[in-house]
Motif scaffolding. Structure first.
Motif, PDB file in Angstrom:
ATOM      1  N   ARG A  40     -12.840   8.754  62.906  1.00 21.20           N
ATOM      2  CA  ARG A  40     -13.124   8.120  64.180  1.00 21.20           C
ATOM      3  C   ARG A  40     -14.328   7.173  64.057  1.00 21.20           C
ATOM      4  O   ARG A  40     -14.350   6.066  64.586  1.00 21.20           O
ATOM      5  N   ARG A  41     -15.313   7.615  63.281  1.00 27.32           N
ATOM      6  CA  ARG A  41     -16.506   6.795  63.101  1.00 27.32           C
ATOM      7  C   ARG A  41     -16.149   5.464  62.433  1.00 27.32           C
ATOM      8  O   ARG A  41     -16.591   4.400  62.868  1.00 27.32           O
ATOM      9  N   ILE A  42     -15.286   5.532  61.418  1.00 28.17           N
ATOM     10  CA  ILE A  42     -14.912   4.309  60.685  1.00 28.17           C
ATOM     11  C   ILE A  42     -14.137   3.354  61.604  1.00 28.17           C
ATOM     12  O   ILE A  42     -14.426   2.161  61.664  1.00 28.17           O
ATOM     13  N   VAL A  43     -13.152   3.906  62.355  1.00 30.59           N
ATOM     14  CA  VAL A  43     -12.343   3.064  63.236  1.00 30.59           C
ATOM     15  C   VAL A  43     -13.221   2.400  64.296  1.00 30.59           C
ATOM     16  O   VAL A  43     -13.113   1.206  64.573  1.00 30.59           O
ATOM     17  N   LEU A  44     -14.116   3.185  64.881  1.00 26.04           N
ATOM     18  CA  LEU A  44     -14.978   2.638  65.931  1.00 26.04           C
ATOM     19  C   LEU A  44     -15.904   1.552  65.384  1.00 26.04           C
ATOM     20  O   LEU A  44     -16.115   0.519  66.003  1.00 26.04           O
TER      21      LEU A  44
END
Lengths: 111, 232
Positions: free
Chosen positions: B133-137
């Protein structure tokens, strides 16, 4: 060669015309003219199969069936994009209606 | 003067879709600080509209599910038409936001007179954010900084504060989650001022199951790309 220009140009034009937000009324007229032209062309193609070969050679395609396939794919692409555009419009209208309904209901509660 | 009276000019908008298990707690927590809470029930089928009403919120009901952006816009229209609220808070119904953060952002809005106050989970402390999620955001943030010409560090945070001026100028029309980018893209062209405030996001089992899947980023990009083409 001619067919390549027609196919690539046609694809780009369809994409551009149908995805554009503003839809001039002439679009509907063009669609109707296309339909009026396609029906007799279809009849002729069935009645005289040789005509497809003749038309194919005109635009630089070897076989009549290939030209038919190309035409079919282009028509399908156009129809799909036009449907997509139409659905998008309907969705927007649906959002507006749903919102209006919700706001009216709330106004009734306030009264 | 109690906190309640001080925040009488604030209207909290909670867009919800099938959040029956969390919405009561969220509204109860909000009512500790805010009097006016408007829930937009986006065509839910689990009766969360009734729960929200019982918890003390004004409930607007979308007859058909229209997406979070459409629900928020309905809330905005409600505020403009039926209230004189000066400030609006958007708050997620799944319990991932903290009411104190909203209060802090309201104070910031008053002190800085900014049109929009944005929340950032990346400068704040967020509990247990999954790595994917951190990477996508983060990728979404790069994209937004580039397209919206905005110096923000979090683009898909549901916690926002808008003043009436911002409400009249921003119109959310995008389907699904793309509205978050649409919202940010509307700030600079409309001459609105903004500040970003560090906040906390609680990633619970529930919000993770309920929230957006990472693959949805593809849908967001597609919706945005089509919108760009339409504008030609």
């Amino acid at each position: 060669m001619l067919i390549k220009i027609l196919l690539i140009g046609g694809t780009l034009a369809f994409g551009f015309l149908t995805l554009r937000e503003r839809q001039p009324a002439s679009h509907q007229a063009i669609r109707r003219i296309a339909l009026l032209v396609l029906v007799p062309v279809g009849v002729v193609a069935v009645a005289f199969p040789g005509t497809t070969v003749w038309a194919a050679h005109l635009v630089g395609v070897q076989r009549g069936t290939d030209l038919l396939l190309y035409t079919f794919v282009m028509t399908f692409l156009f129809t799909t994009l036009a449907c997509y555009q139409r659905l998008h419009q309907v969705e927007r209208h649906l959002v507006t209606l749903t919102r209006e309904l919700a706001l009216r209901e709330s106004a009734d509660q306030l009264r | 003067m109690s906190v309640h009276e001080a925040n009488d000019d604030v209207c909290v908008i909670v867009a919800m879709y099938n959040e029956a298990s969390t919405v009561a707690a969220v509204i109860t927590a909000l009512r500790g600080s805010f009097n006016r809470i408007v829930c937009v029930d986006d065509g839910s089928s689990d009766g969360c509209g009734e729960i929200a009403r019982a918890a003390g919120a004004t409930v607007l009901r979308h007859a058909v599910n229209q997406g979070q952006g459409a629900a928020l816009q309905t809330g905005f229209d409600y505020v403009l038409r039926h209230t004189d609220a000066a400030l609006v808070v958007t708050f997620d119904a799944d319990g991932q936001h903290v009411v104190e953060d909203a209060e802090r952002m309201i104070r910031t809005a008053r002190e800085t007179q900014s049109d929009v106050v944005l929340a950032s989970r990346f400068t704040g402390t967020s509990t247990a954010m999954p790595t994917a999620r951190r990477i996508v955001l983060k990728a979404g943030i790069r994209f937004t900084q580039w397209t919206a010409k905005l110096e923000v560090t979090d683009t898909h945070n549901g916690l926002r504060v808008l003043n009436r001026n911002a409400l009249t100028r921003i119109r959310l029309t995008m389907p699904r989650m793309a509205y978050a980018s649409e919202f940010l893209s509307a700030i600079v062209p409309n001459g609105l001022t903004y500040v970003e405030v560090p906040t906390t996001v609680n990633y619970t089992e529930y919000s993770r199951g309920k929230g957006q899947s990472n693959i949805n980023a593809v849908n967001i990009l597609f919706d945005l790309a089509v919108r760009r083409m339409r504008a030609i």
